[in-house]
Design an enzyme around this catalytic site. Structure first.
Site, PDB file in Angstrom:
ATOM      1  N   GLY A 163       0.789  -1.218   0.000  1.00  0.00           N
ATOM      2  CA  GLY A 163       0.000   0.000   0.000  1.00  0.00           C
ATOM      3  C   GLY A 163       0.823   1.271   0.000  1.00  0.00           C
ATOM      4  N   GLY A 164       2.134   1.145  -0.198  1.00  0.00           N
ATOM      5  CA  GLY A 164       2.931   2.336  -0.483  1.00  0.00           C
ATOM      6  C   GLY A 164       3.621   2.987   0.694  1.00  0.00           C
ATOM      7  N   GLU A 199      14.278  -2.791  -4.689  1.00  0.00           N
ATOM      8  CA  GLU A 199      13.908  -3.278  -6.026  1.00  0.00           C
ATOM      9  C   GLU A 199      14.327  -2.263  -7.062  1.00  0.00           C
ATOM     10  OE1 GLU A 199       9.706  -4.004  -6.632  1.00  0.00           O
ATOM     11  OE2 GLU A 199       9.525  -4.829  -4.618  1.00  0.00           O
ATOM     12  N   LEU A 202      10.546   1.109 -11.365  1.00  0.00           N
ATOM     13  CA  LEU A 202       9.957   1.318 -12.693  1.00  0.00           C
ATOM     14  C   LEU A 202       9.275   2.679 -12.691  1.00  0.00           C
ATOM     15  CD1 LEU A 202       8.357  -2.225 -13.131  1.00  0.00           C
ATOM     16  CD2 LEU A 202      10.577  -1.457 -13.955  1.00  0.00           C
ATOM     17  N   GLU A 274      -0.698  -8.743  -7.845  1.00  0.00           N
ATOM     18  CA  GLU A 274      -0.486  -7.390  -8.355  1.00  0.00           C
ATOM     19  C   GLU A 274       0.805  -7.340  -9.154  1.00  0.00           C
ATOM     20  OE1 GLU A 274      -2.524  -4.670  -4.841  1.00  0.00           O
ATOM     21  OE2 GLU A 274      -0.387  -4.508  -5.211  1.00  0.00           O
ATOM     22  N   GLU A 286       3.132  -7.870  -5.430  1.00  0.00           N
ATOM     23  CA  GLU A 286       2.704  -8.553  -4.214  1.00  0.00           C
ATOM     24  C   GLU A 286       1.437  -9.326  -4.492  1.00  0.00           C
ATOM     25  OE1 GLU A 286       0.887  -5.176  -1.480  1.00  0.00           O
ATOM     26  OE2 GLU A 286       2.816  -4.547  -2.265  1.00  0.00           O
ATOM     27  N   ASN A 288      -2.318 -10.288  -2.869  1.00  0.00           N
ATOM     28  CA  ASN A 288      -3.327 -10.027  -1.850  1.00  0.00           C
ATOM     29  C   ASN A 288      -4.137 -11.292  -1.634  1.00  0.00           C
ATOM     30  OD1 ASN A 288      -2.456  -7.345  -1.781  1.00  0.00           O
ATOM     31  ND2 ASN A 288      -3.764  -6.843  -3.515  1.00  0.00           N
ATOM     32  N   ARG A 290      -6.909 -11.894  -0.165  1.00  0.00           N
ATOM     33  CA  ARG A 290      -8.273 -11.571   0.267  1.00  0.00           C
ATOM     34  C   ARG A 290      -9.126 -11.171  -0.938  1.00  0.00           C
ATOM     35  NH1 ARG A 290      -7.505  -6.258  -1.033  1.00  0.00           N
ATOM     36  NH2 ARG A 290      -5.456  -5.471  -0.467  1.00  0.00           N
TER      37      ARG A 290
HETATM   38  C1  MV4 Z   1       6.914   0.008  -7.192  1.00  0.00           C
HETATM   39  C2  MV4 Z   1       6.833   1.065  -8.113  1.00  0.00           C
HETATM   40  C3  MV4 Z   1       7.823   1.141  -9.087  1.00  0.00           C
HETATM   41  N1  MV4 Z   1       8.811   0.221  -9.125  1.00  0.00           N
HETATM   42  N2  MV4 Z   1       7.914  -0.881  -7.280  1.00  0.00           N
HETATM   43  C4  MV4 Z   1       3.123   1.333  -4.543  1.00  0.00           C
HETATM   44  C5  MV4 Z   1       2.263   0.495  -3.658  1.00  0.00           C
HETATM   45  C6  MV4 Z   1       3.028  -0.719  -3.360  1.00  0.00           C
HETATM   46  N3  MV4 Z   1       2.169  -1.857  -3.380  1.00  0.00           N
HETATM   47  C7  MV4 Z   1       4.078  -0.789  -4.421  1.00  0.00           C
HETATM   48  N4  MV4 Z   1       4.076   0.457  -5.101  1.00  0.00           N
HETATM   49  C8  MV4 Z   1       4.964   0.712  -6.113  1.00  0.00           C
HETATM   50  N5  MV4 Z   1       6.001  -0.156  -6.238  1.00  0.00           N
HETATM   51  C9  MV4 Z   1       8.844  -0.764  -8.228  1.00  0.00           C
HETATM   52  N6  MV4 Z   1       9.832  -1.655  -8.265  1.00  0.00           N
HETATM   53  C10 MV4 Z   1       5.780   1.970  -8.014  1.00  0.00           C
HETATM   54  C11 MV4 Z   1       4.847   1.797  -6.990  1.00  0.00           C
HETATM   55  C12 MV4 Z   1       3.774   2.739  -6.951  1.00  0.00           C
HETATM   56  C13 MV4 Z   1       2.475   2.363  -7.312  1.00  0.00           C
HETATM   57  C14 MV4 Z   1       2.153   1.055  -7.680  1.00  0.00           C
HETATM   58  C15 MV4 Z   1       0.866   0.712  -8.032  1.00  0.00           C
HETATM   59  C16 MV4 Z   1      -0.134   1.667  -8.027  1.00  0.00           C
HETATM   60  C17 MV4 Z   1       0.155   2.947  -7.655  1.00  0.00           C
HETATM   61  C18 MV4 Z   1       1.453   3.319  -7.296  1.00  0.00           C
HETATM   62  C19 MV4 Z   1       1.728   4.646  -6.932  1.00  0.00           C
HETATM   63  C20 MV4 Z   1       3.001   5.002  -6.567  1.00  0.00           C
HETATM   64  C21 MV4 Z   1       4.022   4.047  -6.570  1.00  0.00           C
END
Ligand code: MV4
Length: 449
Positions: A163-164, A199, A202, A274, A286, A288, A290
């Protein structure tokens, strides 16, 4: 099959679970806080138990109170919904120790996926595509050497995160010390463990997730993907399926990879994988373990009732169909309607003085709201989900536009005007958006004012 299910949640998802149970001939027990005595699902359930004061920590997160309610009412299973205790392995373990079925995967599977480092390892070993990454980072020096190996930019995340929260990006060597220290401090404040890992970052991905269903006997199907890239502050705002970014063969390809991986992991019940999707490639983020908020769009295009399937699978039923039996029909879009100021996102609880939900062919509204209901200020501000389904994406967009127009909610501010703005933007209409699009769009309209 279960005779009585306790619903360990509130709001529209509690009502959603009640509806599935009713249609399966299963009696329901609602649990509620002192602030939720007048909730619709409490009124509709066969029995209701007050489990504590308004604060979630004292009620919906109160494990002994919920389990006591299940024991007292003789419930044979607990559905946790989403949020609250839905991904809490300790809760699932307590439930099972009381001889009650937890409607979800096993405790071990919840633990495996709850820890982002072990989840990544399991995903990689099961053949899922994934970003380059590190194990747990021991020190700033360790972080620097992993970043060299992976290549900048990198992102540091908490092992218990999701969830960030607590994520920090580093674009060069000079950013590492601060990113590592801050990520660790935020993890320590928010999660059980302050362990962090790294990580490859991206920069312009879409968020595309795959829905799976698996029974206890190794049968696995995927129900296609959902594109959840329209988000803000890690809160999804609009979701759609199929993703405008994928064609049939890409869908089939990732679907088969996911199906094989889930079978290899031995996961059971409903789950969502996801992914980030960039330049035609998927990267596992990740899993989820649920039900998800946006499950209705998948139900719309597959005709499968995911909550009923969760209950059937937990009771030991066989899936009873194979991947070839799953058909994807048309296009579905969901708007999350929150009681918030649409410009500032500040929650706006209060009394609903007038409520008229849209209807007609291909329109579904999942909500606990009724005219005269007062939204309590203690919980999430999502008050309704509007889901539309039509043969094509264009037809779904036209239907969404007319349904949003029909919606009448008086007494509180809602995010309906924001949805109307978003779905009239050319980039949205073209399906040309990534996870940053909405935040950039919001900034651009604020600058104009
Ligand atoms: C990332 C990413 C870019 N590169 N991982 C945000 C929530 C968490 N579950 C993982 N997240 C991210 N991981 C890598 N290697 C960018 C995000 C991200 C994001 C991901 C999905 C939906 C919205 C987002 C908003 C900001 C950052």
């Amino acid at each position: 099959m279960f005779e009585k299910v306790l619903i360990a949640n509130r709001g529209e998802v509690a009502l959603r679970i009640h509806r599935a149970c009713r249609e399966m001939g299963i009696r329901t027990v609602a649990v509620h806080s002192e602030a939720d005595a007048n909730a619709m699902h409490v009124r509709l359930a066969d029995e209701a138990v007050c489990i504590g004061p308004a604060r979630s920590a004292d009620s919906y997160l109160n494990k002994p109170a919920i389990i006591s309610a299940a024991v007292i009412t003789g419930a044979d299973a607990i559905h946790p919904g989403f949020g609250f205790l839905s991904e809490n392995a300790d809760f699932a373990e307590m439930v099972e120790k009381h001889g009650i079925t937890f409607i979800g995967p096993t405790v071990d599977q919840m633990r495996l996926m709850g820890d982002k480092i072990t989840a990544r390892k399991a995903a990689k070993e099961a053949g899922l595509p994934i970003t380059e990454g590190s194990p747990a980072l021991e020190s700033v020096e360790d972080a620097k050497s992993w970043a060299e190996k992976i290549g900048y930019p990198i992102i540091i995340k908490a092992k218990d995160g999701g969830g960030g929260k607590g994520m920090k990006i580093a674009y060069s060597d000079g950013d590492i010390e601060e990113a590592f220290t801050m990520a660790k401090a935020e993890a320590k404040a928010s999660f059980p463990s302050d362990v962090v890992y790294m990580e490859k970052y991206l920069q312009h991905p879409r968020h595309i997730e795959m829905q799976v269903l698996a029974d206890k006997y190794g049968n696995v199907v995927h129900l296609g993907e959902r594109d959840c890239s329209i988000q803000r502050n890690n809160q999804k705002v609009i979701e759609e399926c199929p993703s405008p970014a994928l064609n049939q063969s890409q869908r089939h390809e990732i679907g088969e990879i996911v199906r094989k991986a889930i079978a290899k992991i031995g996961y059971c019940n409903a789950g969502t994988l996801e992914f980030l999707y960039e330049n035609g490639k998927f990267y596992f983020m990740e899993m989820n373990t649920r039900l998800q908020v946006e499950h209705p769009i998948t139900e719309a295009i597959t005709g499968i009732d995911i909550v009923k399937e969760q209950i059937r699978i937990a009771s030991g039923a066989h899936l009873g169909y194979t991947q070839e039996d799953i058909q994807f029909n048309g296009h579905a879009i969901e708007c999350r309607i929150n009681a918030e100021d649409p410009a500032t996102f500040i929650p706006c609880p209060g009394k609903i003085t007038e409520w008229h939900a849209p209807g007609g062919l291909g329109v579904r509204v999942d909500s606990e709201i009724y005219s005269g209901y007062t939204i309590p200020p203690f919980y999430d501000s999502m008050i309704a989900k509007l889901i539309v389904h039509a043969n094509t994406r264009n037809a779904a967009l036209m239907r969404l536009r007319r349904a949003l127009e029909e919606f009448v909610i008086m007494g509180v501010k809602t995010t309906i005007p924001l949805h109307q703005e978003i779905i009239s933007q050319p980039e949205y209409l073209d399906g040309q958006y990534d996870i940053h699009w909405l935040e950039n769009f919001m900034k651009s309209i604020q600058n104009k004012e």
